[in-house]
Enzyme design. Structure first.
Site, PDB file in Angstrom:
ATOM      1  N   ARG A 172     -64.659  53.509  47.776  1.00  0.00           N
ATOM      2  CA  ARG A 172     -63.415  53.127  47.489  1.00  0.00           C
ATOM      3  C   ARG A 172     -62.366  54.167  48.594  1.00  0.00           C
ATOM      4  O   ARG A 172     -61.439  53.727  49.217  1.00  0.00           O
ATOM      5  CB  ARG A 172     -62.662  53.476  46.064  1.00  0.00           C
ATOM      6  CG  ARG A 172     -63.004  51.878  45.441  1.00  0.00           C
ATOM      7  CD  ARG A 172     -64.479  51.557  45.483  1.00  0.00           C
ATOM      8  NE  ARG A 172     -64.496  50.425  44.600  1.00  0.00           N
ATOM      9  CZ  ARG A 172     -64.924  50.498  43.138  1.00  0.00           C
ATOM     10  NH1 ARG A 172     -65.404  51.781  42.504  1.00  0.00           N
ATOM     11  NH2 ARG A 172     -65.183  49.577  42.501  1.00  0.00           N
ATOM     12  N   ASP A 201     -69.942  49.082  47.713  1.00  0.00           N
ATOM     13  CA  ASP A 201     -69.284  48.439  46.909  1.00  0.00           C
ATOM     14  C   ASP A 201     -68.226  47.429  47.680  1.00  0.00           C
ATOM     15  O   ASP A 201     -68.651  47.278  48.948  1.00  0.00           O
ATOM     16  CB  ASP A 201     -68.397  49.377  46.306  1.00  0.00           C
ATOM     17  CG  ASP A 201     -68.133  49.077  44.699  1.00  0.00           C
ATOM     18  OD1 ASP A 201     -67.608  47.968  44.527  1.00  0.00           O
ATOM     19  OD2 ASP A 201     -68.133  49.627  43.935  1.00  0.00           O
ATOM     20  N   HIS A 278     -70.305  43.877  42.935  1.00  0.00           N
ATOM     21  CA  HIS A 278     -69.689  44.853  43.713  1.00  0.00           C
ATOM     22  C   HIS A 278     -70.407  44.535  45.107  1.00  0.00           C
ATOM     23  O   HIS A 278     -70.769  45.591  45.611  1.00  0.00           O
ATOM     24  CB  HIS A 278     -69.877  46.191  43.266  1.00  0.00           C
ATOM     25  CG  HIS A 278     -68.850  46.488  42.006  1.00  0.00           C
ATOM     26  ND1 HIS A 278     -67.632  46.635  42.112  1.00  0.00           N
ATOM     27  CD2 HIS A 278     -69.354  46.310  40.782  1.00  0.00           C
ATOM     28  CE1 HIS A 278     -66.922  47.014  41.006  1.00  0.00           C
ATOM     29  NE2 HIS A 278     -67.867  46.620  40.000  1.00  0.00           N
ATOM     30  N   ASP A 341     -73.146  46.539  37.350  1.00  0.00           N
ATOM     31  CA  ASP A 341     -72.135  46.685  36.255  1.00  0.00           C
ATOM     32  C   ASP A 341     -71.040  45.251  36.820  1.00  0.00           C
ATOM     33  O   ASP A 341     -71.347  44.924  37.963  1.00  0.00           O
ATOM     34  CB  ASP A 341     -71.238  47.888  36.434  1.00  0.00           C
ATOM     35  CG  ASP A 341     -70.901  48.476  38.074  1.00  0.00           C
ATOM     36  OD1 ASP A 341     -71.826  48.083  38.811  1.00  0.00           O
ATOM     37  OD2 ASP A 341     -69.894  48.697  38.126  1.00  0.00           O
ATOM     38  N   GLU A 342     -70.583  45.014  35.829  1.00  0.00           N
ATOM     39  CA  GLU A 342     -69.185  44.027  36.511  1.00  0.00           C
ATOM     40  C   GLU A 342     -69.357  43.032  37.236  1.00  0.00           C
ATOM     41  O   GLU A 342     -68.891  42.965  38.351  1.00  0.00           O
ATOM     42  CB  GLU A 342     -67.814  44.889  36.987  1.00  0.00           C
ATOM     43  CG  GLU A 342     -67.746  45.880  35.717  1.00  0.00           C
ATOM     44  CD  GLU A 342     -66.646  46.843  36.476  1.00  0.00           C
ATOM     45  OE1 GLU A 342     -65.732  47.407  35.884  1.00  0.00           O
ATOM     46  OE2 GLU A 342     -66.643  47.526  37.654  1.00  0.00           O
ATOM     47  N   TRP A 408     -71.910  53.423  30.182  1.00  0.00           N
ATOM     48  CA  TRP A 408     -70.821  53.893  30.827  1.00  0.00           C
ATOM     49  C   TRP A 408     -69.623  52.951  29.900  1.00  0.00           C
ATOM     50  O   TRP A 408     -68.602  53.893  29.850  1.00  0.00           O
ATOM     51  CB  TRP A 408     -70.391  53.235  32.304  1.00  0.00           C
ATOM     52  CG  TRP A 408     -70.275  51.887  32.574  1.00  0.00           C
ATOM     53  CD1 TRP A 408     -71.149  51.184  32.716  1.00  0.00           C
ATOM     54  CD2 TRP A 408     -69.133  51.416  32.727  1.00  0.00           C
ATOM     55  NE1 TRP A 408     -70.937  49.915  33.002  1.00  0.00           N
ATOM     56  CE2 TRP A 408     -69.391  50.038  33.068  1.00  0.00           C
ATOM     57  CE3 TRP A 408     -67.968  51.661  32.875  1.00  0.00           C
ATOM     58  CZ2 TRP A 408     -68.395  49.077  33.182  1.00  0.00           C
ATOM     59  CZ3 TRP A 408     -66.796  50.589  32.932  1.00  0.00           C
ATOM     60  CH2 TRP A 408     -67.069  49.422  33.289  1.00  0.00           C
ATOM     61  N   TYR A 433     -65.393  60.079  32.529  1.00  0.00           N
ATOM     62  CA  TYR A 433     -64.779  59.222  33.657  1.00  0.00           C
ATOM     63  C   TYR A 433     -63.708  60.214  34.096  1.00  0.00           C
ATOM     64  O   TYR A 433     -62.577  60.310  33.572  1.00  0.00           O
ATOM     65  CB  TYR A 433     -64.042  57.804  33.348  1.00  0.00           C
ATOM     66  CG  TYR A 433     -65.155  56.835  33.544  1.00  0.00           C
ATOM     67  CD1 TYR A 433     -66.737  57.270  33.258  1.00  0.00           C
ATOM     68  CD2 TYR A 433     -64.988  55.453  34.378  1.00  0.00           C
ATOM     69  CE1 TYR A 433     -67.609  56.204  33.566  1.00  0.00           C
ATOM     70  CE2 TYR A 433     -66.145  54.831  34.571  1.00  0.00           C
ATOM     71  CZ  TYR A 433     -67.176  55.033  34.044  1.00  0.00           C
ATOM     72  OH  TYR A 433     -68.603  54.320  34.623  1.00  0.00           O
ATOM     73  N   ASP A 435     -62.044  60.239  36.705  1.00  0.00           N
ATOM     74  CA  ASP A 435     -60.895  59.660  37.219  1.00  0.00           C
ATOM     75  C   ASP A 435     -59.597  59.477  36.558  1.00  0.00           C
ATOM     76  O   ASP A 435     -58.654  59.110  37.014  1.00  0.00           O
ATOM     77  CB  ASP A 435     -61.249  58.065  38.154  1.00  0.00           C
ATOM     78  CG  ASP A 435     -61.976  57.231  37.394  1.00  0.00           C
ATOM     79  OD1 ASP A 435     -62.299  57.635  36.216  1.00  0.00           O
ATOM     80  OD2 ASP A 435     -62.089  55.976  37.557  1.00  0.00           O
ATOM     81  N   TRP A 483     -64.836  58.175  40.245  1.00  0.00           N
ATOM     82  CA  TRP A 483     -64.342  56.798  40.968  1.00  0.00           C
ATOM     83  C   TRP A 483     -63.107  57.077  41.749  1.00  0.00           C
ATOM     84  O   TRP A 483     -62.406  57.718  41.396  1.00  0.00           O
ATOM     85  CB  TRP A 483     -64.247  55.685  40.018  1.00  0.00           C
ATOM     86  CG  TRP A 483     -65.437  55.143  39.130  1.00  0.00           C
ATOM     87  CD1 TRP A 483     -65.585  55.270  37.678  1.00  0.00           C
ATOM     88  CD2 TRP A 483     -66.484  54.340  39.776  1.00  0.00           C
ATOM     89  NE1 TRP A 483     -66.859  54.949  37.804  1.00  0.00           N
ATOM     90  CE2 TRP A 483     -67.297  54.503  38.556  1.00  0.00           C
ATOM     91  CE3 TRP A 483     -67.048  53.918  40.863  1.00  0.00           C
ATOM     92  CZ2 TRP A 483     -68.701  53.477  38.793  1.00  0.00           C
ATOM     93  CZ3 TRP A 483     -68.324  53.384  40.973  1.00  0.00           C
ATOM     94  CH2 TRP A 483     -69.140  53.165  39.801  1.00  0.00           C
ATOM     95  N   THR A 484     -63.042  56.679  43.147  1.00  0.00           N
ATOM     96  CA  THR A 484     -62.053  57.075  43.960  1.00  0.00           C
ATOM     97  C   THR A 484     -61.212  56.137  44.454  1.00  0.00           C
ATOM     98  O   THR A 484     -60.563  56.259  45.430  1.00  0.00           O
ATOM     99  CB  THR A 484     -62.720  57.780  45.055  1.00  0.00           C
ATOM    100  OG1 THR A 484     -63.556  56.829  45.678  1.00  0.00           O
ATOM    101  CG2 THR A 484     -63.626  59.071  44.683  1.00  0.00           C
ATOM    102  N   GLU A 485     -60.866  54.988  43.551  1.00  0.00           N
ATOM    103  CA  GLU A 485     -59.760  54.235  44.004  1.00  0.00           C
ATOM    104  C   GLU A 485     -58.518  54.773  44.472  1.00  0.00           C
ATOM    105  O   GLU A 485     -57.780  54.324  45.223  1.00  0.00           O
ATOM    106  CB  GLU A 485     -59.709  53.093  42.788  1.00  0.00           C
ATOM    107  CG  GLU A 485     -60.494  52.059  42.667  1.00  0.00           C
ATOM    108  CD  GLU A 485     -61.593  52.519  41.567  1.00  0.00           C
ATOM    109  OE1 GLU A 485     -61.703  53.619  41.438  1.00  0.00           O
ATOM    110  OE2 GLU A 485     -62.129  51.693  40.970  1.00  0.00           O
TER     111      GLU A 485
HETATM  112  C1  ACM Z   1     -68.206  51.315  36.111  1.00  0.00           C
HETATM  113  O1  ACM Z   1     -67.528  52.113  35.726  1.00  0.00           O
HETATM  114  N1  ACM Z   1     -68.067  50.083  36.746  1.00  0.00           N
HETATM  115  C2  ACM Z   1     -69.849  51.645  36.188  1.00  0.00           C
END
Ligand code: ACM
Ligand code: ZN
Length: 544
Positions: A172, A201, A278, A341-342, A408, A433, A435, A483-485
């Site tokens: 990100r 990603d 992703h 994930d996702e 997670w 987390y 972030d 996470w670095t969005e």
């Molecule tokens: C995640 O935070 N989507 C692993």
């Protein structure tokens, strides 16, 4: 003039000049050691103190290099190293005790010498990190230090958990090799031992793969980046963009350099290559990897994307195996993380290739395509002598008994996995987390993804929650995720990591003796070290 020169020469050779910095009045080590036995007096560590090695280990040079690194900001140089058969007076002796675990140590500061007694080089490295916290903090503010007094003390320690991880998302926002090394330095200071490097990603592919050059030529650059918080949709009319291309990737030489840098700090690097979700960075590079073959752009916003790898086409597996072939050659880690994930199934539901795969493999639900894909990749990794880690979504459906789960979405996935005999790393959003905001008063804070995760909550993580002693055996350890969005710079990343990373470290080392009140006392001393190193850290726990 000549006399002055002689005086300087004498100072630098005999160390007769310079200041002696008295020991701090309080011993306060984070993470909390198993045993601290305080004595009387001090050991004056000087620029001419020597390091005596009393055992052979190819990784001992990493330990002496770490000691040099610790002393460099104090003395401007490291110490002379010699080999010895018996402990040397006025020296730092590094000794092996084979009865200790490889990562355990005893640091004995006596008035006449310092002994680091360790199960192996890794334990000796951790003793050096502890020694760093015994150096009086005043020493960092002074030039021309001749000696720092260390308090006489015996400190014994070994980690409670073998896996003590930190994840950095470089997709990100990209962090340079030097910044990644600083992240590894931070981990070393906190005695963490696994760097999980999130390398691919939707918003950027960041690792050079020779077989597929477009991954970095095309997939590492997004045309522009969303400004402000994501309202939830690439084409939302409320989105504002910076209209500036953003990119970056690591060459294979750079990757090897980082892996080596980490290894010298007893940190294993686990790469993550996201599969099958992703995936937009990859699909933008090679459109045939998607279900429709359409040309996409590298994603410019942050929410979950429907466009994922096609599981129907054999070419997808040829691709991921080609990528992983190079990944396993670059990373010696036992584990390779394949994300998982996702991963929405909407594209698969409409795709003739995916439907054909479901039929051929007798899969009842589209979600089982992910199980199929994960199991296939796991076989490939196993054949290369590696093990697979995936986010807890890989538990949905039939996970293989040999996959390791990174929990997670809370701890429940990890608990379920441990109960069924899968190995687990606990990294729940509720505690890990970094972030998330660290305070409820977010007005003065840099924009964050949301959430609320104060230091105390990180500290409260119990990776053994709801597990029997036998099931606890499946918990490999814990991990903090960044996470670095919304984190575009390394100083901002430091602010999110510190001091919460120290709370995570204490879970990993001191799980059986956690005491938040006592931690709050000790962390006051730790942040003085952060100050000495110029790290940017959050001060909410100090009421600031
Ligand atoms: C995640 O935070 N989507 C692993
Ligand atoms: Zn498909």
């Amino acid at each position: 003039m000549k006399n002055l020169f002689l005086l300087f020469a004498l100072c630098s050779t005999l160390s007769g000049c310079g200041k002696v910095i008295p020991a701090d009045t309080e011993i306060a080590v984070v993470p909390k050691p198993e045993r601290v036995t305080e004595g009387q007096g001090v050991f004056p560590l000087t620029v001419s103190t020597r390091v005596a090695l009393l055992f052979d280990d190819e990784r001992l040079p990493y330990v002496t290099a770490a000691l040099d690194e610790v002393l460099m900001p104090v003395f401007g140089r490291g110490l002379e190293v010699l080999e010895a058969d018996i402990p040397v007076a006025e020296a730092v002796n590094i000794v092996r005790d084979e009865a200790m675990p490889a990562d355990g140590y005893r640091l004995e500061v006596a008035p006449g010498r310092v002994d680091i007694v360790a199960g192996g080089a890794q334990g000796a490295f951790y003793a050096v990190q502890t020694l760093r916290q015994l150096i009086p903090v005043a020493a960092y503010d002074v030039t021309n230090v001749r000696a720092v007094e260390l308090p006489v003390v015996t400190i014994e320690d070994k980690p409670c958990l073998g896996y003590r991880g930190m994840m950095l998302d470089v997709c990100r926002h990209f962090f340079t090799v030097d910044e990644v090394k600083e992240a590894i330095d931070l981990m070393a200071m906190h005695k963490l031992d696994v760097f999980h490097w999130h390398l691919t990603d939707d918003q950027g592919w960041r690792i050079e793969i020779k077989k597929y050059p477009k991954l970095t030529e095309v997939g590492s650059v997004r045309r522009r980046t969303l400004i402000g918080r994501d309202p939830g949709g690439e084409y939302d009319e409320n989105c504002k963009y910076d209209e500036t291309p953003y990119g970056g990737f690591y060459t294979q030489d750079e990757i090897r350099d980082v892996v080596d840098y980490a290894a010298k700090r007893f940190i294993t690097v686990i790469p993550e290559v996201e599969f099958p979700g992703h995936a937009v960075g990859a699909l933008a590079s090679y459109p045939w990897l998607g279900c429709t073959g359409e040309q996409y752009e590298v994603r410019q916003t942050w929410d979950i994307d429907d466009r994922v790898f096609c599981i129907g086409k054999e070419s997808t597996f040829e691709f991921i195996e080609g990528v992983l072939e190079e990944v396993v050659a670059l990373f010696p880690s036992e584990y390779i993380h394949i994300g998982g994930d996702e991963c929405p199934t909407v594209m698969w539901e409409k795709c003739p290739h995916c439907k054909a795969r479901m039929k051929a493999e007798r899969l009842k639900r589209p979600r089982q395509l992910q199980n199929y894909a994960t199991a296939r990749v796991e076989k490939f990794l196993n054949a290369h002598g590696r093990r697979l880690i995936g986010w807890d979504e890989i538990l949905e459906g039939d996970v293989t008994p040999t996959a390791t789960i990174m929990s997670w979405r809370g701890a429940k996935g990890g608990i379920k996995a441990a109960k069924q005999g899968n190995y687990v790393i606990m990294a729940p959003t509720t505690n890990c987390y970094l972030d998330y905001y660290q305070t409820r008063d977010t007005a003065g804070e840099p924009l964050s993804i949301g959430g609320y995760l104060p230091v105390e909550k990180v500290y409260a993580l119990d990776p053994y929650e709801q597990l029997t002693p036998e099931e606890q055996g499946y918990i490999l350890g814990v991990q903090a995720n960044l996470w670095t969005e919304y984190i575009a710079t390394w100083p901002h990343a430091q602010y999110m990591l510190l001091p919460r990373l120290s709370a995570l470290a204490e879970v990993g080392w001191s799980l059986d003796r956690k005491d938040y009140g006592d931690y709050l006392r000790r962390v006051r001393r730790l942040v003085k070290l952060y100050d000495a190193y110029g790290y940017n850290y959050a001060k909410h726990i100090f009421g600031e």
